[in-house]
Enzyme design. Structure first.
Site, PDB file in Angstrom:
ATOM      1  CG  ASP A  32      60.763  34.415  48.106  1.00 31.56           C
ATOM      2  OD1 ASP A  32      59.891  35.193  48.493  1.00 31.56           O
ATOM      3  OD2 ASP A  32      61.492  34.525  47.052  1.00 31.56           O
ATOM      4  CB  ALA A  33      63.982  31.547  53.001  1.00 35.02           C
ATOM      5  CD  GLU A  34      60.471  34.637  57.721  1.00 33.55           C
ATOM      6  OE1 GLU A  34      60.566  34.954  58.956  1.00 33.55           O
ATOM      7  OE2 GLU A  34      60.124  35.743  56.708  1.00 33.55           O
ATOM      8  CE1 TYR A  35      53.434  30.650  50.731  1.00 33.48           C
ATOM      9  CE2 TYR A  35      54.968  29.613  49.147  1.00 33.48           C
ATOM     10  CZ  TYR A  35      53.650  30.032  49.693  1.00 33.48           C
ATOM     11  OH  TYR A  35      52.632  29.442  49.081  1.00 33.48           O
ATOM     12  CG  ASP A  36      60.471  28.213  49.404  1.00 27.25           C
ATOM     13  OD1 ASP A  36      59.338  28.605  49.241  1.00 27.25           O
ATOM     14  OD2 ASP A  36      61.636  28.713  48.891  1.00 27.25           O
ATOM     15  CB  SER A  81      31.399  38.665  23.241  1.00 22.22           C
ATOM     16  OG  SER A  81      31.901  39.814  22.668  1.00 22.22           O
ATOM     17  CD  GLU A 112      34.553  45.533  36.153  1.00 20.36           C
ATOM     18  OE1 GLU A 112      34.962  44.535  35.354  1.00 20.36           O
ATOM     19  OE2 GLU A 112      33.499  45.412  36.462  1.00 20.36           O
ATOM     20  CE  LYS A 114      37.701  44.339  25.509  1.00 21.29           C
ATOM     21  NZ  LYS A 114      38.161  43.026  25.512  1.00 21.29           N
ATOM     22  CG  ASP A 116      44.785  41.715  25.050  1.00 20.90           C
ATOM     23  OD1 ASP A 116      43.483  40.990  24.866  1.00 20.90           O
ATOM     24  OD2 ASP A 116      45.364  42.322  24.264  1.00 20.90           O
ATOM     25  NE  ARG A 135      32.985  34.519  25.246  1.00 15.88           N
ATOM     26  CZ  ARG A 135      32.992  35.024  23.972  1.00 15.88           C
ATOM     27  NH1 ARG A 135      34.299  34.958  23.382  1.00 15.88           N
ATOM     28  NH2 ARG A 135      31.953  35.249  23.328  1.00 15.88           N
ATOM     29  CE1 TYR A 222      30.294  35.064  45.115  1.00 13.31           C
ATOM     30  CE2 TYR A 222      28.321  36.731  45.367  1.00 13.31           C
ATOM     31  CZ  TYR A 222      29.155  35.398  45.855  1.00 13.31           C
ATOM     32  OH  TYR A 222      28.588  34.839  46.846  1.00 13.31           O
ATOM     33  CE  LYS A 284      31.718  44.052  33.474  1.00 14.04           C
ATOM     34  NZ  LYS A 284      32.823  43.073  34.279  1.00 14.04           N
ATOM     35  CE  LYS A 308      37.757  45.484  21.470  1.00  8.30           C
ATOM     36  NZ  LYS A 308      38.671  44.528  20.780  1.00  8.30           N
ATOM     37  CB  CYS A 400      79.926  35.853  13.460  1.00  8.85           C
ATOM     38  SG  CYS A 400      79.750  37.083  14.768  1.00  8.85           S
ATOM     39  CB  CYS A 403      84.366  37.309  15.756  1.00  8.88           C
ATOM     40  SG  CYS A 403      83.133  35.816  15.581  1.00  8.88           S
ATOM     41  CB  CYS A 418      78.419  33.703  16.456  1.00 10.12           C
ATOM     42  SG  CYS A 418      80.380  33.759  16.655  1.00 10.12           S
ATOM     43  CB  CYS A 423      82.144  35.894  19.195  1.00 11.78           C
ATOM     44  SG  CYS A 423      81.147  37.284  18.293  1.00 11.78           S
TER      45      CYS A 423
HETATM   46  S1  IVH Z   1      32.774  41.394  31.254  1.00  8.89           S
HETATM   47  C1  IVH Z   1      29.160  39.404  29.168  1.00  8.89           C
HETATM   48  N1  IVH Z   1      34.864  42.833  32.278  1.00  8.89           N
HETATM   49  O1  IVH Z   1      36.826  41.276  27.377  1.00  8.89           O
HETATM   50  C2  IVH Z   1      30.107  40.423  29.607  1.00  8.89           C
HETATM   51  N2  IVH Z   1      35.128  41.418  30.271  1.00  8.89           N
HETATM   52  O2  IVH Z   1      35.121  41.976  25.128  1.00  8.89           O
HETATM   53  C3  IVH Z   1      31.535  39.720  29.624  1.00  8.89           C
HETATM   54  N3  IVH Z   1      37.505  41.300  29.552  1.00  8.89           N
HETATM   55  O3  IVH Z   1      35.324  38.144  27.044  1.00  8.89           O
HETATM   56  C4  IVH Z   1      32.720  40.569  29.768  1.00  8.89           C
HETATM   57  N4  IVH Z   1      38.526  42.441  31.397  1.00  8.89           N
HETATM   58  O4  IVH Z   1      37.563  38.089  28.007  1.00  8.89           O
HETATM   59  C5  IVH Z   1      34.473  41.990  31.466  1.00  8.89           C
HETATM   60  N5  IVH Z   1      36.731  43.577  33.490  1.00  8.89           N
HETATM   61  C6  IVH Z   1      36.170  42.913  32.386  1.00  8.89           C
HETATM   62  C7  IVH Z   1      37.064  42.419  31.337  1.00  8.89           C
HETATM   63  C8  IVH Z   1      36.369  41.720  30.143  1.00  8.89           C
HETATM   64  C9  IVH Z   1      38.585  41.898  30.042  1.00  8.89           C
HETATM   65  C10 IVH Z   1      37.437  40.676  28.328  1.00  8.89           C
HETATM   66  C11 IVH Z   1      36.714  39.124  28.303  1.00  8.89           C
HETATM   67  C12 IVH Z   1      35.568  39.240  27.589  1.00  8.89           C
HETATM   68  C13 IVH Z   1      35.928  40.532  26.499  1.00  8.89           C
HETATM   69  C14 IVH Z   1      34.755  41.184  26.069  1.00  8.89           C
END
Ligand code: IVH
Length: 659
Positions: A32-36, A81, A112, A114, A116, A135, A222, A284, A308, A400, A403, A418, A423
């Site tokens: 960290d120090a070197e980075y800083d 979604s 992948e 998911k 949260d 979004r 992408y 996907k 889910k 409390c 005590c 307290c 205490c």
């Molecule tokens: S793809 C059109 N990939 O889950 C498809 N979503 O239930 C868009 N999420 O709104 C989503 N990890 O906020 C995708 N590897 C992942 C994800 C992911 C989390 C969330 C994202 C999305 C929601 C869909």
């Protein structure tokens, strides 16, 4: 280009490389120090040439003033979604639909995790981060560019041209727990879960607040020219990783439903070990051409599904509410539950945080409640499912429970405290805090011992720990002579902990690990911090009026000053020492630790290597000098063999350390 410009670019490129190593790959090469030091070098060169500061410079993550509100921005293509599969049957139905729509074709799923969090689209122009948009309703979102720039795993510059990346902003569980603890101590409402706090943190008007929240960004789409930019999702993920984005390593190309189900099952059992929360798996269809032919419904693609995981919740009875007293004196109600299994773990306690939480839930003793265990380990009560027949209300005591002193509800705070600073409950908690691994790291000083030390009046403040003799410790219940000697040595050894940890150990409200570090670096000595007025304190990064006031308040209390003097007498470190590598027998050598060593813990081994001037890295590369292997060493050992790197054991390491 002028000489200065060349130098600036060199420094920036180097800092970018280290940011990537640290925040994206989790494989830092610098201390960290070197980075800083590098960062300061760049900042001072830029200060001398303000006309040469560019917005993509690593110094420019946190910039600008708080804004009035957010501006709306349109998405380049809708951010829709996903459809959910809530059980294996629904997943099979999804798979069948896909196969029916592209009959006879072979295809693969990319699985992948998911995460949260909340999804965000980030646009780059000419490789430079240009705009980040939430979004929103899927067509338009809010422009959160200034805040997103503070996320360190999100590159400000890449070697791509014009493109867009979409991904999930998350708050790691550890950051979430720390944040809630700070908020609680500050009397602010807690965030319900990491997702809410990630969303809240990204949508504050002041980017310097976002910067302190340690958010992370994982990329998963992408996009180029308003369309997916690679012929397959798998390629897209690899491209994103090459561009320097954090792409979740937990991903897999699955040949069909069975492999997908295996991936889902594997991560359901491993999800607690992840640093962030997941609520399922996203699958996907890999190949873009097939995605196109599968198409979209009005709200979601037909080529993807969100599986889910079932909620980890169960019903049980609230049998009692206990009250705990924390180290700052805060009284915390704790629910005692009829034991119930939730997601494979037996739950008998749940936190209730404070009185407001109990009122919000309209909770009384005897009620039937729904208990949820989310990633943050501590189970919580979601709601009352059935009122108990002979339910009785709970009130926090006026005195409390430990005590008997007065309990006050401080103006503007949710918590009751307290008032007695000595205490025993507060004292015990503050000693446990002081001894924590991340604070003074006193190995072997656990709850049972602290109880005895305080109850037998051997310890009345953390400073007393340093006066304990090995004989006194050996006289405690269930304490063998050897463990007494070890504990004694471990207390003595804690004297060498750096100033930032001493600061954390003092238990000043709002001064934890991070603020401790900031203060130690900004002021250099404990005395300078104690003497600073609020304005000077606030000049330090991330220190606001509340924290500054708390520090002032702490050092103006006579008994705190006395504590500080006693700790000085015990020869704790009151001066910041450079944490960069010291010159020692291992200077210039890089070590990688793998497996379990016979006697040293990983932390110990790392600390000793660094104390002798060596570096410890997490990944084996050509630069590694030695791999120290213990029992059950895994892939790192394999890699070391492939690269022909010297493999040693603990005895050899000890020899080098002693040389
Ligand atoms: S793809 C059109 N990939 O889950 C498809 N979503 O239930 C868009 N999420 O709104 C989503 N990890 O906020 C995708 N590897 C992942 C994800 C992911 C989390 C969330 C994202 C999305 C929601 C869909």
């Amino acid at each position: 280009m002028s000489q200065t410009e060349i130098e600036l670019e060199k420094l920036r490129a180097e800092l970018r490389r280290h940011e990537h190593l640290y925040y994206v790959l989790d494989q830092p090469e610098l201390s960290d120090a070197e980075y800083d030091r590098l960062m300061r070098e760049l900042a001072s060169l830029e200060a001398r040439h303000p006309e040469l500061v560019t917005s993509d410079s690593p110094t420019q993550r946190v910039g600008g003033k708080p804004r009035e509100g957010f501006v709306k921005a349109r998405h380049s293509m809708p951010m829709l979604s996903l459809d959910n599969a809530l059980n294996p049957r629904e997943l099979r139905e999804f798979d069948r639909r896909v196969r029916d729509l592209i009959p006879g074709e072979e295809f693969a799923y990319v699985a992948e995790l998911k995460l949260d969090g909340l999804s965000v689209a980030v646009r780059y122009r000419d490789g430079v981060l240009h705009q980040a948009v939430t979004r929103g309703d899927g067509l338009t979102g809010e422009d959160v560019t200034a805040n997103a720039r503070t996320i360190r795993s999100l590159p400000l510059r890449t070697n791509g041209g014009d493109f867009e990346v979409r991904g999930e902003v998350v708050m790691p569980r550890a950051a979430f727990m720390r944040l809630n603890q700070e908020r609680e101590e500050a009397g602010l409402p807690r965030y319900a879960n990491p997702r809410n706090s990630a969303a809240g943190s990204l949508r504050v008007l002041d980017p310097s607040i976002t910067a302190g929240r340690q958010l992370d960004f994982y990329a998963y789409f992408y996009i180029v020219n308003g369309d997916y930019g690679r012929p397959s999702q798998w390629d897209a993920l690899e491209t994103l990783a090459e561009l320097g984005f954090k792409v979740n390593p937990a991903r897999q190309k699955c040949a069909g439903l069975t492999e997908l189900e295996e991936f889902i099952h594997e991560w359901e059992t491993k999800r607690d070990s992840l640093p962030y929360e997941i609520d399922g798996v996203v699958a996907k269809v890999d190949v873009l051409d097939q995605q196109r032919r599968l198409g979209w419904t009005a709200k979601a693609p037909r080529w993807a599904i969100a599986y889910k995981y079932p909620a980890r919740e169960a019903e049980t009875v609230l049998e009692e509410i206990l009250v705990q007293v924390g180290r700052t004196g805060v009284l915390t109600p704790v629910a005692v539950l009829r034991p119930v299994t939730v997601g494979g773990v037996t739950v008998a306690r749940a936190t209730l945080h404070n009185e407001d939480e109990i009122a919000r839930l309209d909770l009384e003793i005897g009620d039937k409640v729904l208990v949820e265990r989310s990633g943050d380990v501590i189970p919580k009560i979601v709601r009352v499912t059935q009122r108990g027949e002979s339910r009785r209300p709970f009130r926090l005591p006026e005195a409390c429970p430990v005590c008997g002193s007065n309990v006050v509800r401080v103006e503007g705070e949710v918590a009751r405290r307290c008032v007695n600073s000595s205490c025993p409950a507060r004292l015990k908690e503050s000693i446990l805090h002081f001894a924590r691994r991340s604070v003074m790291d006193i190995d072997g000083l656990g709850e049972a011992l602290v109880d005895q030390l305080v109850d037998r009046k051997l310890v009345g403040s953390v400073a007393d720990l340093y006066d304990l003799t090995a004989e006194q410790l050996a006289g405690l219940d269930r304490m063998a002579e050897k463990s007494a000697a070890n504990l004694h040595a471990s207390i003595a050894g804690s004297r060498t902990q750096p100033l930032e940890r001493v600061l954390n150990g003092l238990g000043i409200p709002f001064v934890g690990e991070r603020t401790g570090q900031i203060l130690a670096r900004a002021f250099g000595t404990l005395d300078a911090i104690a003497a600073a007025d609020p304005a000077r304190l606030q000049a330090a990064e991330e220190v606001g009026p509340k924290v500054a006031e708390s520090i002032r308040g702490f050092f103006s209390e006579p008994h705190n000053r006395e504590l500080v003097e006693r700790l000085r007498g015990a020869e704790l470190r009151f001066t910041e020492e450079s944490r960069g590598p010291q010159i020692g027998s291992l200077t210039g050598k890089t070590f990688v630790l793998t497996g379990t060593l016979p006697s040293l813990t990983r932390e110990d081994a790392k600390a000793r290597i660094e104390a002798s001037g060596g570096k410890v890295s997490t990944a084996v590369s050509k630069k590694t000098s030695f791999v120290v292997a213990g029992e059950d060493a895994g892939s790192k050992l394999e890699k070391a063999r492939q690269l022909g790197i010297a493999i040693i054991g603990e005895p050899e390491l000890m020899e080098m350390l002693n040389a």
